[in-house]
Write a protein that holds these residues in place. Structure first.
Motif, mmCIF file in Angstrom:
data_model
loop_
_atom_site.group_PDB
_atom_site.id
_atom_site.type_symbol
_atom_site.label_atom_id
_atom_site.label_comp_id
_atom_site.label_asym_id
_atom_site.label_seq_id
_atom_site.Cartn_x
_atom_site.Cartn_y
_atom_site.Cartn_z
ATOM 1 N N GLU A 202 0.611 -0.956 0.291
ATOM 2 C CA GLU A 202 0.167 0.478 0.101
ATOM 3 C C GLU A 202 0.900 0.929 -0.303
ATOM 4 O OE1 GLU A 202 -3.302 0.739 3.074
ATOM 5 O OE2 GLU A 202 -3.805 -1.915 2.221
ATOM 6 N N ARG A 203 1.400 1.391 0.272
ATOM 7 C CA ARG A 203 2.939 2.238 0.354
ATOM 8 C C ARG A 203 4.845 1.485 1.061
ATOM 9 N NH1 ARG A 203 4.151 4.465 5.877
ATOM 10 N NH2 ARG A 203 4.048 2.518 7.838
ATOM 11 N N THR A 204 4.983 2.693 0.161
ATOM 12 C CA THR A 204 6.408 1.967 0.330
ATOM 13 C C THR A 204 7.049 2.025 1.199
ATOM 14 O OG1 THR A 204 6.447 1.667 -2.169
ATOM 15 C CG2 THR A 204 8.486 2.154 -1.281
ATOM 16 N N VAL A 205 8.203 1.661 1.911
ATOM 17 C CA VAL A 205 9.442 2.181 2.987
ATOM 18 C C VAL A 205 10.448 1.825 2.729
ATOM 19 C CG1 VAL A 205 10.049 2.067 5.658
ATOM 20 C CG2 VAL A 205 7.575 1.609 4.667
ATOM 21 N N HIS A 206 11.633 2.172 2.084
ATOM 22 C CA HIS A 206 12.372 2.427 2.492
ATOM 23 C C HIS A 206 13.540 1.557 3.960
ATOM 24 C CE1 HIS A 206 12.737 2.919 -2.366
ATOM 25 N NE2 HIS A 206 11.895 3.278 -1.665
ATOM 26 N N ALA A 207 13.743 0.971 4.322
ATOM 27 C CA ALA A 207 13.739 0.064 6.037
ATOM 28 C C ALA A 207 14.932 0.606 5.935
ATOM 29 C CB ALA A 207 12.654 -0.806 5.913
ATOM 30 N N VAL A 208 15.965 0.200 5.095
ATOM 31 C CA VAL A 208 17.483 0.071 5.090
ATOM 32 C C VAL A 208 17.628 0.243 4.098
ATOM 33 C CG1 VAL A 208 19.388 -1.867 5.430
ATOM 34 C CG2 VAL A 208 17.387 -2.312 6.798
ATOM 35 N N ASN A 209 18.578 1.459 4.382
ATOM 36 C CA ASN A 209 19.282 2.006 2.888
ATOM 37 C C ASN A 209 20.862 2.308 2.907
ATOM 38 O OD1 ASN A 209 16.671 3.281 1.809
ATOM 39 N ND2 ASN A 209 16.634 4.340 4.036
ATOM 40 N N GLY A 210 21.448 1.039 2.967
ATOM 41 C CA GLY A 210 22.687 0.814 2.392
ATOM 42 C C GLY A 210 23.984 0.669 3.560
ATOM 43 N N VAL A 211 23.460 -0.065 4.141
ATOM 44 C CA VAL A 211 23.948 -0.584 5.224
ATOM 45 C C VAL A 211 24.948 -1.695 4.888
ATOM 46 C CG1 VAL A 211 24.458 -2.246 7.837
ATOM 47 C CG2 VAL A 211 22.226 -0.827 6.968
ATOM 48 N N SER A 212 26.508 -1.657 5.220
ATOM 49 C CA SER A 212 27.306 -2.209 5.962
ATOM 50 C C SER A 212 28.031 -3.011 6.559
ATOM 51 C CB SER A 212 29.055 -2.340 5.126
ATOM 52 O OG SER A 212 28.170 -1.522 4.143
ATOM 53 N N LEU A 213 28.249 -4.171 7.875
ATOM 54 C CA LEU A 213 28.254 -4.956 9.032
ATOM 55 C C LEU A 213 30.322 -5.994 8.624
ATOM 56 C CD1 LEU A 213 25.070 -5.764 10.461
ATOM 57 C CD2 LEU A 213 26.265 -3.572 11.263
ATOM 58 N N GLU A 214 30.155 -5.659 9.912
ATOM 59 C CA GLU A 214 31.423 -7.404 9.908
ATOM 60 C C GLU A 214 31.283 -7.649 11.331
ATOM 61 O OE1 GLU A 214 35.178 -6.422 7.047
ATOM 62 O OE2 GLU A 214 35.423 -6.573 8.959
ATOM 63 N N VAL A 215 30.806 -9.054 11.273
ATOM 64 C CA VAL A 215 31.581 -9.727 12.974
ATOM 65 C C VAL A 215 32.782 -10.685 12.972
ATOM 66 C CG1 VAL A 215 30.399 -10.328 14.319
ATOM 67 C CG2 VAL A 215 29.000 -9.242 12.579
ATOM 68 N N ARG A 216 33.333 -10.062 13.359
ATOM 69 C CA ARG A 216 34.271 -11.838 13.602
ATOM 70 C C ARG A 216 34.435 -12.997 14.578
ATOM 71 N NH1 ARG A 216 39.293 -7.817 13.258
ATOM 72 N NH2 ARG A 216 39.501 -7.079 11.427
ATOM 73 N N GLN A 217 34.985 -14.049 14.347
ATOM 74 C CA GLN A 217 34.317 -15.067 15.534
ATOM 75 C C GLN A 217 34.382 -14.646 16.920
ATOM 76 O OE1 GLN A 217 34.416 -18.534 14.279
ATOM 77 N NE2 GLN A 217 34.008 -18.694 16.001
ATOM 78 N N GLY A 218 33.510 -14.591 17.436
ATOM 79 C CA GLY A 218 33.891 -14.218 18.800
ATOM 80 C C GLY A 218 33.150 -12.712 19.111
ATOM 81 N N GLU A 219 32.979 -12.132 18.117
ATOM 82 C CA GLU A 219 32.718 -10.864 19.120
ATOM 83 C C GLU A 219 30.943 -10.462 18.824
ATOM 84 O OE1 GLU A 219 35.239 -7.284 16.515
ATOM 85 O OE2 GLU A 219 33.320 -8.332 15.268
ATOM 86 N N VAL A 220 30.912 -9.818 19.644
ATOM 87 C CA VAL A 220 29.603 -9.315 20.223
ATOM 88 C C VAL A 220 28.942 -7.941 19.252
ATOM 89 C CG1 VAL A 220 27.491 -8.890 21.435
ATOM 90 C CG2 VAL A 220 29.496 -10.403 22.093
ATOM 91 N N LEU A 221 28.467 -7.934 18.240
ATOM 92 C CA LEU A 221 28.545 -6.731 17.879
ATOM 93 C C LEU A 221 26.761 -5.870 18.761
ATOM 94 C CD1 LEU A 221 28.927 -4.438 15.566
ATOM 95 C CD2 LEU A 221 27.923 -5.552 14.132
ATOM 96 N N GLY A 222 26.644 -4.951 18.604
ATOM 97 C CA GLY A 222 25.293 -4.337 19.303
ATOM 98 C C GLY A 222 24.540 -3.507 18.024
ATOM 99 N N LEU A 223 23.595 -3.856 17.817
ATOM 100 C CA LEU A 223 23.035 -2.587 16.461
ATOM 101 C C LEU A 223 22.274 -1.740 17.774
ATOM 102 C CD1 LEU A 223 21.677 -4.228 14.204
ATOM 103 C CD2 LEU A 223 23.525 -3.586 13.563
ATOM 104 N N LEU A 224 22.357 -0.505 17.543
ATOM 105 C CA LEU A 224 21.457 0.227 19.013
ATOM 106 C C LEU A 224 20.884 1.072 17.855
ATOM 107 C CD1 LEU A 224 22.150 0.640 21.959
ATOM 108 C CD2 LEU A 224 23.773 3.024 20.888
ATOM 109 N N GLY A 225 19.955 1.959 18.486
ATOM 110 C CA GLY A 225 19.478 3.042 17.669
ATOM 111 C C GLY A 225 18.076 2.642 17.668
#
Lengths: 334, 349
Positions: free
Chosen positions: A17-40
């Motif tokens: 019904e309407r268009t939503v551009h929810a994610v607009n060019g996200v780049s992320l990288e997580v290494r072995q054993g790492e905890v990455l937080g996505l804060l927003g």
């Protein structure tokens, strides 16, 4: 070191019904054993990014572009059977509401056993054994009895533990945690955070932890990506972000916290509200709310400024600290 | 324009004085089931001073929202009295008049507004019911929209679904103020908002309190927000008041073991000082069948045999600071019951 999760220029838009551009060019990288937080904040695209990683988004209405590589494999090219082999085995996910994520008509024991049977080809009896082992590991009291309990027979904190047991039963390499402690009471939240921290270290998992709560991020994350309007505004180590944020949004978020503010004094706030995402952004999405914005901010997209040590901020003033930015607003004395 | 009600008993008299307030909700009990009650609020006493902000904290099921609804008489209390500035609610103060003097803002900003009324009509509704001429009610609504930071020319004719969560909560606050109440109950009013919007609304609340001379009862599960906005804090656990006192004093010197644990459960903001051990194990017990004696004894690190059988009384330990714990009742039989001085808790925050 090769990252376990690598997301490049991910865009996700919903059409209907309407268009939503929810994610607009996200780049992320997580290494072995790492905890990455996505804060927003809500609508910043953090949960959509997580669901894209698992390909859980409704296929018909969703357009995904960019690349998602998990454990060396291209997730966007996977067929259905490959996806279900990956989910629960390589990547698991836990949610805010265990009551919705668990199946109400099966016992906890049966749900965990099923996952073990499905992914590891074990017998049902072996599956139940693993289930018991997992319930002990997440420290559910009287685990033997709880194997035969249905989700509704458990309290909120216990259900969250059961969901963690289910998610980790097949020892996944990557755990996606979508606000798993948000609905919990304070005294239970800290227990679950400490449990996750302990299990993560024990099993050497990589974790992506979505939260809107800075305090929660501090308790569990090694690195943090701050999201705004479907993009990563800033990425860096937790300590870097808390002590020396570079993106004006991250700076505003940290200074608007009530923690440390004096009673009765007004809080420093970010004016306005996040943009509507009906159009893909052509310029800096934060520009309308940014006190440091200059003319070019409203015209072109800001570059990803590499600040070294896997640190990035998407702002033309990223090199400047918060106090340097404020100083540059004052007219220089003649 | 409606006038705010006059002060009756002078500044020293409490604006609200609550005694023995109780609400038990029956559950189950069908044809064969056993009749049970949820002891949502169990004989609580407290006062709200004129011009203060009283924070109420506690975990889900502790009765904090039920308390607010009882104060407004949105649900009828089973027992207890509520006295508003010297006038007992019921005998000498009608509900209609009480709700003019006391208003409430809820967590769900959308559910609190009638979706078929424009913002202006929603705000003007109360004053019209209370006999304000239409023109005056509309003028008041527009004035209030200005006061809460929404331009009337942009927002007056919009409907709730056309507004963001933060804007809707501003409308709810404006509507609460339309009858010129002296006290506003804020039940998790900023909890659903994003952090940057939450800060804006908190600033607004502080400005309005000063401009209108308001008294707030601020209910929240977020201890950081409560610390920031409150003068005094009331801590609830399973339907009872466990501690009440000035906010700085309580944060520096929590007396009740539950208050100490609650404060220590707050996540830190210092990456080098992460929490190492959870202060409490397990979930809060079910309020349907709360533990006998002190309700906290099943999770309390200082619990002794006596705690399982004797219900502690809320007793004053310091001017304006009261706690309900046997350790502060000399002669209660608890081995640490030595007096009223603060115990040493390890509070990591």
């Amino acid at each position: 070191m090769k990252p376990v999760v690598s997301v490049r220029d991910l865009t996700v838009s919903f059409h209907g019904e309407r268009t939503v551009h929810a994610v607009n060019g996200v780049s992320l990288e997580v290494r072995q054993g790492e905890v990455l937080g996505l804060l927003g904040e809500s609508g910043s695209g953090k949960s959509v990014t997580m669901r894209a990683l698992m390909r859980l988004l409704p296929r018909k209405r969703t357009r995904i572009a960019g690349s998602i590589e998990v454990d060396g494999r291209d997730v966007l090219a996977m067929k259905d059977d490959e996806l279900s082999a990956m989910r629960g085995k390589v990547v698991s996910m836990i949610f805010q509401e265990p009551a919705l994520a668990l199946d109400p008509v099966y016992t906890i024991g049966a749900q965990i056993a099923e996952s073990v049977v499905r992914h590891e080809g074990k017998s049902m009896a072996e599956g139940r054994e693993r289930a018991l082992e997992m319930l002990e590991r997440v420290r559910i009291p009287s685990p033997k009895r709880r194997l035969d309990a249905y989700p509704h027979e458990m309290s909120g904190g216990m259900r969250q533990r059961a969901m963690i047991a289910l998610a980790l039963a097949c020892k996944p390499k990557i755990l996606l945690a979508d606000e798993p402690t948000t609905a919990l009471d304070a005294t239970v939240q800290i227990q679950i955070l400490l449990l996750l921290r302990e299990l993560q270290a024990e099993m050497g998992m990589s974790v992506i932890f979505v939260t809107h709560d800075l305090g929660v991020a501090v308790e569990i994350c090694d690195r943090v990506s701050v999201m705004y309007a479907g993009k990563v505004a800033e990425t860096g180590t937790l300590a870097n972000l808390v002590r020396d944020p570079r993106h004006p949004y991250a700076q505003g978020l940290l200074s608007s916290t009530v923690l440390g503010a004096r009673r009765g004094e007004r809080l420093t706030t970010i004016p306005g509200a996040p943009p509507s995402l009906s159009q893909p952004p052509q310029a800096c999405s934060f520009e309308p709310r940014c006190r440091f914005a200059v003319a070019s901010c409203a015209i072109q997209r800001p570059p990803e400024v590499d600040l070294g040590e896997r640190r990035m901020a998407r702002c033309i003033f990223a090199e400047k600290t918060a106090s340097e930015k404020i100083a540059s607003l004052q007219p220089t004395p003649a | 324009m409606l006038e705010s009600t006059k002060d009756m008993g002078g500044p020293r008299q409490s604006l609200l004085s609550i005694k023995g307030l109780r609400k038990h909700f029956p559950v189950g009990g069908g044809l064969f089931g056993k009749k049970q009650v949820v002891r949502a609020v169990d004989d609580i006493d407290f006062e709200v001073a004129k011009g203060e902000t009283l924070g109420i904290v506690g975990e889900s099921g502790c009765g904090k929202s039920t308390t607010a609804r009882l104060l407004m008489h949105l649900i009828a209390p089973d027992a207890g009295t509520i006295v508003y500035d010297g006038e007992p609610v019921g005998p000498s103060l009608s509900l209609r008049e009480l709700r003019r003097r006391m208003q409430m803002v809820f967590q769900d900003s959308y559910a609190s507004l009638n979706p078929r009324l424009t913002i202006e009509d929603s705000i003007a509704f109360g004053p019209r019911v209370h006999g304000e001429p239409n023109q005056d009610a509309r003028a008041l609504a527009r004035d209030l929209l200005n006061r809460v930071g929404l331009k009337p020319e942009t927002f007056a004719n919009r409907y709730p679904h056309e507004l963001s969560g933060g804007q809707r909560q501003r409308v709810n606050i404006a509507r609460a103020l339309a009858l010129r109440p002296r006290i506003v109950l804020l039940d998790e009013a900023v909890s659903a908002l994003d952090k940057s919007v939450e800060a804006q609304v908190l600033n607004l609340l502080i400005d309005l309190k000063r401009d209108f001379g308001l008294t707030y009862v601020f209910i929240s599960h977020d201890l950081n927000v409560v610390r920031y906005i409150s003068d005094r804090v009331l801590v609830m656990y399973l339907g009872e008041v466990v501690e009440i006192g000035p906010v700085d004093e309580m944060w520096a010197n929590p007396r009740h073991p539950y208050t100490a644990a609650l404060l220590a459960s707050m996540p830190t903001l210092d990456p080098d000082a992460r929490t190492q051990e959870a202060p409490l194990a397990g979930d809060p017990p079910n309020p349907i069948d709360p533990p006998a004696g002190c309700r906290f004894h099943t999770r309390c690190p200082f619990a002794e045999e006596i705690c399982a059988s004797t219900r502690p009384r809320l007793s004053t330990v310091d001017t304006a600071h009261a706690v309900s714990c046997l350790m502060y009742e000399p002669g209660s039989g608890h081995s640490r019951a030595t007096g009223t001085r603060a115990l040493q808790f390890e509070v990591v925050s």
